[in-house]
Structures are given as C-alpha cells and as structure tokens.
Design a protein around this motif. Structure first.
Motif, mmCIF file in Angstrom:
data_model
loop_
_atom_site.group_PDB
_atom_site.id
_atom_site.type_symbol
_atom_site.label_atom_id
_atom_site.label_comp_id
_atom_site.label_asym_id
_atom_site.label_seq_id
_atom_site.Cartn_x
_atom_site.Cartn_y
_atom_site.Cartn_z
ATOM 1 N N TYR A 1 24.396 -57.739 -50.179
ATOM 2 C CA TYR A 1 25.597 -57.170 -49.579
ATOM 3 C C TYR A 1 26.735 -57.110 -50.590
ATOM 4 C CZ TYR A 1 29.671 -56.533 -46.676
ATOM 5 O OH TYR A 1 30.848 -56.057 -46.160
ATOM 6 N N ALA A 2 26.880 -58.173 -51.369
ATOM 7 C CA ALA A 2 27.940 -58.205 -52.382
ATOM 8 C C ALA A 2 27.750 -57.044 -53.358
ATOM 9 C CB ALA A 2 27.922 -59.540 -53.123
ATOM 10 N N ARG A 3 26.478 -56.789 -53.713
ATOM 11 C CA ARG A 3 26.205 -55.695 -54.647
ATOM 12 C C ARG A 3 26.573 -54.346 -54.005
ATOM 13 N NH1 ARG A 3 20.613 -55.602 -55.555
ATOM 14 N NH2 ARG A 3 20.852 -57.739 -56.110
ATOM 15 N N PHE A 4 26.183 -54.214 -52.735
ATOM 16 C CA PHE A 4 26.497 -52.984 -51.996
ATOM 17 C C PHE A 4 28.004 -52.759 -51.945
ATOM 18 C CE2 PHE A 4 27.699 -51.190 -47.829
ATOM 19 C CZ PHE A 4 27.034 -49.975 -47.865
ATOM 20 N N LEU A 5 28.731 -53.854 -51.661
ATOM 21 C CA LEU A 5 30.185 -53.763 -51.553
ATOM 22 C C LEU A 5 30.801 -53.400 -52.900
ATOM 23 C CD1 LEU A 5 31.854 -54.239 -49.020
ATOM 24 C CD2 LEU A 5 32.455 -56.488 -49.913
ATOM 25 N N VAL B 1 34.022 -54.722 -41.605
ATOM 26 C CA VAL B 1 33.028 -54.697 -40.525
ATOM 27 C C VAL B 1 32.168 -53.434 -40.627
ATOM 28 C CG1 VAL B 1 32.692 -54.559 -38.026
ATOM 29 C CG2 VAL B 1 34.382 -56.134 -38.968
ATOM 30 N N ILE B 2 32.837 -52.287 -40.862
ATOM 31 C CA ILE B 2 32.083 -51.033 -40.977
ATOM 32 C C ILE B 2 31.077 -51.112 -42.121
ATOM 33 C CG2 ILE B 2 32.282 -48.574 -41.548
ATOM 34 C CD1 ILE B 2 34.896 -48.514 -40.015
ATOM 35 N N SER B 3 31.530 -51.659 -43.268
ATOM 36 C CA SER B 3 30.620 -51.718 -44.416
ATOM 37 C C SER B 3 29.461 -52.668 -44.129
ATOM 38 C CB SER B 3 31.381 -52.157 -45.675
ATOM 39 O OG SER B 3 31.676 -53.530 -45.605
ATOM 40 N N LEU B 4 29.746 -53.770 -43.411
ATOM 41 C CA LEU B 4 28.696 -54.737 -43.090
ATOM 42 C C LEU B 4 27.654 -54.094 -42.176
ATOM 43 C CD1 LEU B 4 28.064 -57.700 -43.707
ATOM 44 C CD2 LEU B 4 29.086 -58.310 -41.529
ATOM 45 N N ILE B 5 28.149 -53.372 -41.151
ATOM 46 C CA ILE B 5 27.230 -52.672 -40.252
ATOM 47 C C ILE B 5 26.414 -51.664 -41.049
ATOM 48 C CG2 ILE B 5 27.072 -51.059 -38.314
ATOM 49 C CD1 ILE B 5 29.602 -52.389 -37.188
ATOM 50 N N LEU C 1 15.750 -55.782 -54.247
ATOM 51 C CA LEU C 1 15.479 -55.756 -52.807
ATOM 52 C C LEU C 1 14.949 -57.094 -52.306
ATOM 53 C CD1 LEU C 1 13.870 -52.221 -52.535
ATOM 54 C CD2 LEU C 1 16.130 -52.919 -51.766
ATOM 55 N N ASN C 2 14.587 -58.002 -53.232
ATOM 56 C CA ASN C 2 14.108 -59.318 -52.805
ATOM 57 C C ASN C 2 15.194 -60.376 -52.836
ATOM 58 O OD1 ASN C 2 11.509 -58.394 -52.351
ATOM 59 N ND2 ASN C 2 10.930 -58.672 -54.497
ATOM 60 N N ASP C 3 16.389 -59.990 -53.269
ATOM 61 C CA ASP C 3 17.498 -60.949 -53.325
ATOM 62 C C ASP C 3 17.930 -61.340 -51.910
ATOM 63 O OD1 ASP C 3 17.454 -60.800 -56.013
ATOM 64 O OD2 ASP C 3 19.099 -59.358 -56.197
ATOM 65 N N PRO C 4 18.600 -62.515 -51.802
ATOM 66 C CA PRO C 4 19.130 -62.905 -50.481
ATOM 67 C C PRO C 4 20.125 -61.879 -49.935
ATOM 68 C CG PRO C 4 19.383 -64.680 -52.092
ATOM 69 C CD PRO C 4 18.863 -63.502 -52.834
ATOM 70 N N ILE D 1 22.280 -51.862 -41.641
ATOM 71 C CA ILE D 1 21.431 -50.778 -41.153
ATOM 72 C C ILE D 1 20.616 -50.183 -42.294
ATOM 73 C CG2 ILE D 1 21.480 -48.449 -40.233
ATOM 74 C CD1 ILE D 1 24.056 -49.559 -38.724
ATOM 75 N N GLN D 2 21.289 -50.037 -43.438
ATOM 76 C CA GLN D 2 20.597 -49.462 -44.582
ATOM 77 C C GLN D 2 19.354 -50.273 -44.940
ATOM 78 O OE1 GLN D 2 23.083 -48.970 -48.074
ATOM 79 N NE2 GLN D 2 22.216 -46.932 -48.240
#
Lengths: 328, 302
Positions: free
Chosen positions: A66-70, A20-24, A58-61, A28-29
């Motif tokens: 998010y998966a990349r960020f994670l 949840v923290i990572s999603l938030i 930055l144009n990806d869904p 926000i980012q």
C-alpha cells in the motif's frame, strides 16, 4: 482566527477522504484479477511467475504494497491500463477536456436560466408564468437525465436532424495540448444537446432553491431597511436581496459536484461523448481495473478539491452576510 | 397532527393529489398483477418468437394486435415487459427505502437521544456521506461488484445489491430528520415521565419518542421511493443495475435505446413514459403529504 482553524480542519478532512479512497482503490486492485496474468499471459512457468511476483513486489506484506501504491500515486502513477497499455492517468487526462467542456456548457446554461427564473418566480409568485415554471420544475425533477438526453437525441438528432446526435465533432488543439471544441462551429453544435441534457438535472433544483432563498431574503429586515431608505425596487431586489441568495447557491452548487460527475457519466453514455465518464463505463465493461481505480481516485480528488474551495469561498462571504447592510 | 377524516377530506379536495394517487394505484396494481394481466410472459422463452421482433405498436402499419405497444428486439411485447419491469422497479425502490429507514431511523434516534460524541460522530459521518452523491457511490460500488464477480453471479444478486447500495447510501436523510424530531421531543414531559418511572433508554427511545417522529419519516419515505426508483433506473440504464433477463424500467429503456436511431422509438418510449409517470406521481404525493402534515419541511434543504 477561526477561519484558519476551519480551513485546517477542512484540509484535514479532505486528506482523510482521499486516504480512504486510495485505500479502497488499492485493496480492490489487489483483489480484482491477477495483474501478472494481464502482463504475461498463460505461457510462463510457475517458477518464473514466482520470480516475477517477487520482482513486482506482489508477495510483500499488505502495508508495504500500500505504501508503494501511495508513493506512486503521489507521483502521478496510478497504474497502467490493461486495455490501452498506457499509464491510466494519461488515458484519463486525454479525456478530461471533453468532460470539462461539457460541464462548463451545462453550468453556463443552468445558471443563465435558473437565476432569472428563480428571481422571477420569487417576485411574481402568483403569476401564471411563475406557477408554470414551478410545475415544470417538479416534472423536471421527475425526469431522469438519460431520458432527457434520449429525448433530445430522438427529436433534434434523429427526427429533425438539426443537430449532431453523438460524438464531439471537430476540435482544435490548443498550444498547451488541450483539444477544445469551443472554437469550432461543429464542436459547439455537438456540445449543445449534451449540455442541455446535463443542465436539465440542475435547473429545476436551482430554480427552486433560488426562489426559496430570494423569498426569504425579501422578507428580512435588511431588505425592508433598504427599501425604507428609498432605494429603487430594482436595486433592492437585484443588489441587496439577490446577494443574500448567493451563499446557498454556492454551497449547494459545491455539494452538487458529486451529483454532476455522476450525471456526466449518464449524459456521456447517451451522446457517446468521448469524456472521462464514457471512458469509465468502457473500462467497467472491459474489467480494466487499473483504469477503474484511477478514475475513482481522480474523481475523488476533483470532488475533494472543489468541496474544499467551496468551503473556502463560503467562509469568505459568510461575514458579509452576517452583517447585513452594515456598509450602507 | 390531523385526523384521518381531515386527511381524507384534504386529499379529496386536491385534484393533483387525486390524480397522482390514481396513477400510482394503477401502476402498483398493474405491477402486482402482471402475471395475470400481462398478455404474454416475457420471460418464458416458449412464448417468444423472434419473428415477432421489433413490431410497431398495434395501431401503426405493420403492427400486430397481439402486441398493443409493439415488441422489442427479442419479440417480447413491450406492454408485458413494462408490467413486469414496473414491479422490479417498485420492489427495488421500496426495498431500498426500507433499508434506508431502518438504518436512518435507528442511527437518528441514537444520535438525537444520546447526544455527545456519538451524535457528533454520526452527524459528521452523515455530512461526508451526503456530500458523496448516492448515484456516484452506487455507480462505483456496482462497477466494482460487476468486475469482481462473473455475469451469472452478478445477475443473481443484482436486485439485493441495488437495494443494499441505494439503501445504505441514503441513510443520512432519515437520520437527520429523525434526529431533529428527537431533539424536539426528548425534553417534553411525557419523555421525562417515562424516564422517571424507570423505563430503560431503549424503551423510551423506541416506544415513546419514535412514534412521534413518524410523520416526517412518512413524508420523506414517499419522495425517497421516487429517488430510489430513479437511481435504480439510471444504474440499470448504464448496465450496472438489473440484467436484461429480469429488466426493470431502466434496463428496458437501455435495451431499446440503440433502436431509437433506426426509428423503433417505442421500445424505449413507453417504458420511459411509465417511469416518468411513476416517479412524478410519487413526487407529487410526497410534496402534497409534506404540505399537509409538515409544512415546515422543505425539499432538498438539508
């Protein structure tokens, strides 16, 4: 067996909280400021911008981003600080020793004072010293930590000039890259006031908690039995009764970790202590989003790990408490 | 339950309670009537004179009798800013507790009355929320809020954001207390009677059970106002709360903090004293109320 089930449940809960923290953090980012502008400035043409946006993904869904960020986060990449132009995690880790030493100093002080203080107040309930300590504790609860800190700076730093009022002083680099202030006299002198300030918030709460738990323990059959066996008062009090107060102390101590982190930010601000909390506030003032998000994730992780360890310790000592006096 | 007369008698026989009550009353009146009582309107730019900045309290050499407690860097009288600032602090403290109360009482009633999975879900949620520390949540929420909007928008909505964030973050305290009272009440005969005559669950909950859970709610509210005022002060001190042009006690302390180093202690010192007096009075009254109304409740024991 249910200890294992309990641990699995806790671990699962920890993972959910971190998720949840990572999603938030991630959402926000994406919404706070344009990373492209921070990277290239105004002079780049719109076509080049689009190309860059594609390149950076930055144009990806949303879900792919998010998966990349994670994925990056799991590999320790929490983005690059706009201000420092360095990986945010590295910037935070540079400041981590300062904060940890502050927390260690404060913990040392409040444990050293609250355990004897709480026990004393429980045993000598009606003596005036105990009453004074209890009155002092409600005043202590009512004084915000930043006022304690300002007061200490004012008296000992400005008026009396006994101790340095801000900064961390001399540090020594340890072989594993850890700058410590524990090993120099100057570092310790700088540590003293902030540690007292930070401990001041925990101290009254712990004195009250230990007193209450100790009073309860002194009234249990288990303690009465120990006393009836002819054990010395000292042994009954400090070994048998006090052991029963450890469990709530550990639990509350663990629950307080979130509070402690918040109060560290306040203390570090007053003393300009070069730790994570001070860094976080600077990042807020500079709108350094990646650094803000990285801080939230690191703090969330610390919080989840400590909480899980506390629960683990809790389950380890729990059976002992459930079988009072069984051994003797 | 004790009667009003008994309540008053116990209040009047306890010097600590009287003292706390008087201090609180003075501070509330001072804040309410600030526009009338304050020697100066610190937010009216016409009344400010930069030549008056950083004057010491009037009894010190260099002090001006127009400014009893001295002035800050912008020439605002410290006494006047304290009067106005106390009002903001109280407004946020009480506002936040109203939000906490509405959320917490509703969810606590539902959890206690319905039981089952709703109860366990709400209580697990409360567990997680409680473990995260209000101040930490508020710092992060406001930091992000500040990063997302520009300074003017932020200043306009700061008060509402503070009330909402502190209010939402602290709902579990009320929810747990109400829930445990509901569990104690719901199997009593009067509740059965209400149910038997065919009242809907909503009416039983709000009309019959709720009034019997209000005593602990009152006790918690008092201490929660103190907590909310402290949280707000901490946030404002960090620069994440009230803006400088409408300061609370916390932002007044912040604005004077850097002057402590050069000896102008009064800009921070007097607002700090008022903040401590306010919070201490509320805490003492809360503790006293708890002793009188519900000796079983214990502080910080959730």
């Amino acid at each position: 067996m249910h200890i294992i089930a309990f641990l699995i449940r806790r671990a699962l809960q920890a993972v959910i909280v971190m998720f949840v923290i990572s999603l938030i953090g991630f959402s926000i980012q994406g919404n706070l400021g344009d990373p492209l502008r921070e990277l290239v400035g105004q002079s780049v043409s719109e076509a080049e911008r689009q190309l860059l946006r594609d390149e950076l993904g930055l144009n990806d869904p949303f879900l792919i981003q998010y998966a990349r960020f994670l994925g990056n986060a799991l590999q320790g990449d929490l983005g690059t600080s706009y201000f420092f132009k360095r990986p945010a995690l590295d910037v935070i880790m540079d400041k981590f020793p300062a904060t940890l030493e502050l927390v260690i100093g404060a913990t040392f002080i409040f444990l050293a004072l609250s355990i004897p203080g709480g026990i004393y107040c429980a045993i000598n309930r009606d003596k005036w010293i105990a009453k004074t300590i209890m009155t002092g504790s409600i005043i202590g609860i009512s004084v915000p930590v930043f006022l304690t800190a300002i007061f200490l700076v004012w008296i000992f730093g400005v008026e009396l000039q006994w101790l340095p009022a801000f900064g961390r002083g001399d540090t020594v680099e340890m072989p594993w890259g850890w700058d410590t202030g524990f090993l120099t006299l100057d570092g310790l002198a700088h540590l003293l006031l902030p540690s007292i300030a930070l401990s001041s918030i925990m101290l009254p709460l712990f004195i009250r908690l230990i007193r209450a738990e100790m009073m309860e323990a002194m009234g249990t059959d288990y303690v009465r039995f120990a006393r009836a066996k002819g054990l010395s008062t000292r042994r009954v009090r400090y070994v048998h009764a006090f052991r029963n107060t450890l469990l709530p102390v550990v639990t509350v101590g663990g629950l307080m970790i979130g509070t402690l982190i918040a109060y560290t930010i306040l203390t570090e601000t007053v003393f300009q202590w070069p730790g994570m909390g001070f860094l976080f506030l600077e990042a807020v003032n500079r709108v350094d989003t990646p650094l803000i998000i990285a801080y939230i994730i690191v703090v969330g992780l610390i919080f989840v790990v400590v909480n899980t360890i506390v629960d683990f310790v809790y389950t380890l000592i729990n059976p002992m408490v459930k079988l009072p006096g069984a051994k003797s | 339950m004790i009667t009003w007369r008994g309540f008053l008698k116990r209040f009047l026989s306890d010097p600590v309670a009287i003292g706390a009550g008087v201090v609180l009353l003075i501070l509330v009146l001072m804040a309410l009537f600030a526009p009338v009582l304050a020697p100066q309107n610190p937010y009216d730019l016409m009344q400010l004179d930069i030549m008056n900045s950083e004057l010491p309290p009037s009894w010190k050499p260099g002090g001006d009798e127009q400014f009893l407690l001295g002035t800050d860097a912008q020439g605002r009288g410290v006494l006047s800013t304290i009067m106005y600032g106390t009002g903001i602090s109280l407004l946020i403290g009480i506002g936040a507790v109203i939000v906490q109360g509405i959320l917490g009482v509703t969810l606590g009633l539902i959890a206690g009355y319905k039981g089952g999975w709703i109860d366990s879900f709400l209580m697990r949620l409360a567990d997680i929320q409680m473990s995260l520390s209000t101040l930490m949540i508020a710092i992060i929420a406001l930091a992000l809020f500040q990063a997302a909007f520009d300074a003017n928008v932020y200043a306009d909505y700061a008060i509402i954001m503070l009330i909402l964030i502190i209010g939402i973050a602290e709902w579990p305290k009320f929810a747990r207390t109400v829930r445990s009272s509901v569990l104690g009440e719901k199997n009593k005969e009067y509740v059965d009677a209400a149910r038997v005559i065919g009242l809907p669950a909503r009416k039983v909950m709000w009309g019959h059970i709720l009034p019997n859970t209000l005593t602990p709610v009152l006790v918690i509210s008092t201490i929660q106002v103190a907590e909310a005022i402290m949280t707000e002060a901490a946030l404002s001190f960090l620069g994440l709360g009230m803006p400088v042009d409408r300061p609370s006690l916390g932002s007044l302390i912040r604005s004077g903090f850097e002057f402590v180093f050069s000896g102008q202690y009064w800009i921070t010192f007097y607002p700090a004293l008022v903040l401590i007096a306010l919070v201490l009075a509320l805490n003492l009254l809360g503790d006293w109320l708890r002793d009188v109304l519900n000796p079983k409740l214990r502080r910080g024991d959730d």
